[in-house]
Design a protein around this motif. Structure first.
Motif, short mmCIF file in Angstrom:
data_model
loop_
_atom_site.label_atom_id
_atom_site.label_comp_id
_atom_site.label_asym_id
_atom_site.label_seq_id
_atom_site.Cartn_x
_atom_site.Cartn_y
_atom_site.Cartn_z
N LEU A 143 0.83 -1.20 0.00
CA LEU A 143 0.00 0.00 0.00
C LEU A 143 0.87 1.26 0.00
N ALA A 149 -0.60 4.78 0.95
CA ALA A 149 -0.27 4.92 2.35
C ALA A 149 0.91 5.87 2.49
N PHE A 158 -3.11 4.69 6.09
CA PHE A 158 -3.79 4.44 4.82
C PHE A 158 -4.53 5.71 4.40
N LEU A 201 -2.10 1.91 9.65
CA LEU A 201 -1.75 0.58 9.17
C LEU A 201 -0.65 -0.07 10.00
N ILE A 226 -6.12 -3.61 9.10
CA ILE A 226 -5.30 -4.39 8.17
C ILE A 226 -5.11 -5.81 8.67
N HIS A 260 -9.01 -1.12 2.32
CA HIS A 260 -7.67 -1.71 2.25
C HIS A 260 -7.63 -2.81 1.20
#
Length: 409
Positions: A143, A149, A158, A201, A226, A260
């Motif tokens: 990410l 992110a 995120f 995250l 996550i 996510h």
């Protein structure tokens, strides 16, 4: 991490029905057609103050989902997590002066005992957040590397704006999201975030708190959302049939988790249905760990309450309803259990074929357990009033109530 032993589910004659269930994302009933293997992910406990009746009501709802699917001769692939490292757990361990690992293990063990007593069917995969960390780290790195992110003082957040579908689970406006984020583990007021709603995250290591090697992320521990995404994608993949939990998880937990997963995979949606159970209150307020107004399954069991009566008390309320636990609720459940057991203890009775179909129809209609219970009540009343000549009827009723409602008579 291991789950708990499964109780046998009797096979019933005839055909089960496909499940129509309320989907939070669409706001209405949808009919699920899972194929030969139904896939469900239910968010598990943070292991302290387990197992209170709010927990039990939630897992009872998704146990019914499994039973409806099994009655259609489908296999069920069920995954549940345990959030065995999180701020509330660490705070409780510090408050009580005990080791957080020991607290998590003790409460998870108690949860297993309660689930076994209540005849909740276990998940095939029961995964702790800690054991999932090796799979979480690469997802956070992906990410970050994709620009979805960003880092803030060592923590990784995120960006909700990276998902064009953000908001399509809960359908809340920004103000409501911000309020709930602050109430439910987020930090919308932290300076430097790109969007107040952006969830963490990866939390960089804090002094005195547990941490793990996060490769390029540095030492730390995963954020809440996550964790479930990594476990669900690993064991179920995208587009699984039901994402389940209490109604307080619709936002932020399920909203953020969906985003996510959707950004990671480029697929939409993460789950075909987002299903949420109502809240249980005590003395006019929702049972909550912060308020301490909890009724525990283990305490009821230790006081001699039959777990089947506890389960009947849960089943007496529609899974989506908010309701209040009272002494009368339990008394009614005990009386119902006694009446049913007396009815099936006789050698014969009124035909039960129509009853089985009534239970099936009620449960297929958004898990309408109260209607199913009323159908059994009518059969039991007829049995007590005039009996019947069908020698197989009491056994059919016992098997149907066990298979579809999880209550052993």
């Amino acid at each position: 991490m291991h789950a708990w032993p499964a109780s046998e589910v009797p096979a019933l004659p005839g055909e089960g029905r496909d499940l129509r269930i309320h989907d939070t994302a669409t706001g209405g009933l949808i009919t699920l057609d899972p194929g030969p293997v139904a896939r469900i992910y239910v968010c598990g406990i943070t292991p302290y103050d387990a197992t209170h009746l709010g927990h039990a009501a939630t897992y009872n709802a998704f146990d019914l989902v499994q039973r409806v699917w099994l009655d259609t001769k489908r296999q069920v692939h069920y995954v549940q997590n345990v959030t065995d490292v999180d701020d509330p757990l660490l705070e409780r361990a510090q408050r009580d002066g005990i080791d957080w690992v020991g607290l998590a293990e003790k409460e998870t063990s108690l949860f297993r005992e309660d689930m076994t007593a209540l005849r909740m069917l276990p998940p095939q995969h029961y995964i702790g957040a800690v054991e999932a960390i090796p799979g979480i780290v690469p997802l956070v790195e992906r990410l970050r590397d994709a620009g979805a992110a960003y880092e803030l003082e060592g923590d990784v957040y995120f960006s909700v704006e990276s998902d064009p579908h953000f908001g399509q689970v809960s359908h809340l406006d920004a103000a409501a999201m911000r309020l709930l984020s602050a109430e439910r583990g987020g930090d919308p007021d932290r300076p430097g975030k790109k969007n107040p709603l952006d969830p963490m995250l990866w939390m960089a290591a804090r002094e005195g708190e547990p941490s793990w090697d996060g490769a390029s992320l540095g030492r730390g521990r995963p954020g809440w959302h996550i964790e479930c995404v990594a476990i669900a994608l690993d064991h179920l993949g995208m587009g699984f049939d039901v994402q389940g939990g209490g109604s307080d998880l619709a936002f932020p937990h399920h909203e953020m988790g969906a985003s996510h997963a959707q950004v990671l995979t480029g697929e939409f949606p993460m789950a075909k249905a987002y299903v949420h159970a109502g809240m249980v209150a005590l003395h006019g307020e929702k049972m909550s760990k912060s308020k301490g107004n909890l009724v525990f399954v283990s305490k009821l069991r230790y006081d001699g309450v039959d777990p089947a009566a506890i389960r009947l008390a849960l089943l007496a309320h529609h899974y989506r309803a908010d309701w209040e636990w009272t002494d009368q609720v339990l008394e009614d459940a005990v009386a119902r259990l006694d009446t049913w057991r007396a009815a099936v203890s006789r050698p014969d009775g009124p035909s039960a074929d129509a009853l089985v179909e009534e239970i099936r129809e009620a449960l297929s209609n958004d898990l309408d357990a109260p209607t199913a219970l009323a159908a059994v009540d009518r059969w039991a009343a007829l049995q007590h009033a005039q009996g019947g000549t069908d020698e197989g009827a009491p056994g059919v009723v016992s098997r149907a109530v066990d298979a579809l409602l999880g209550v052993a008579l």
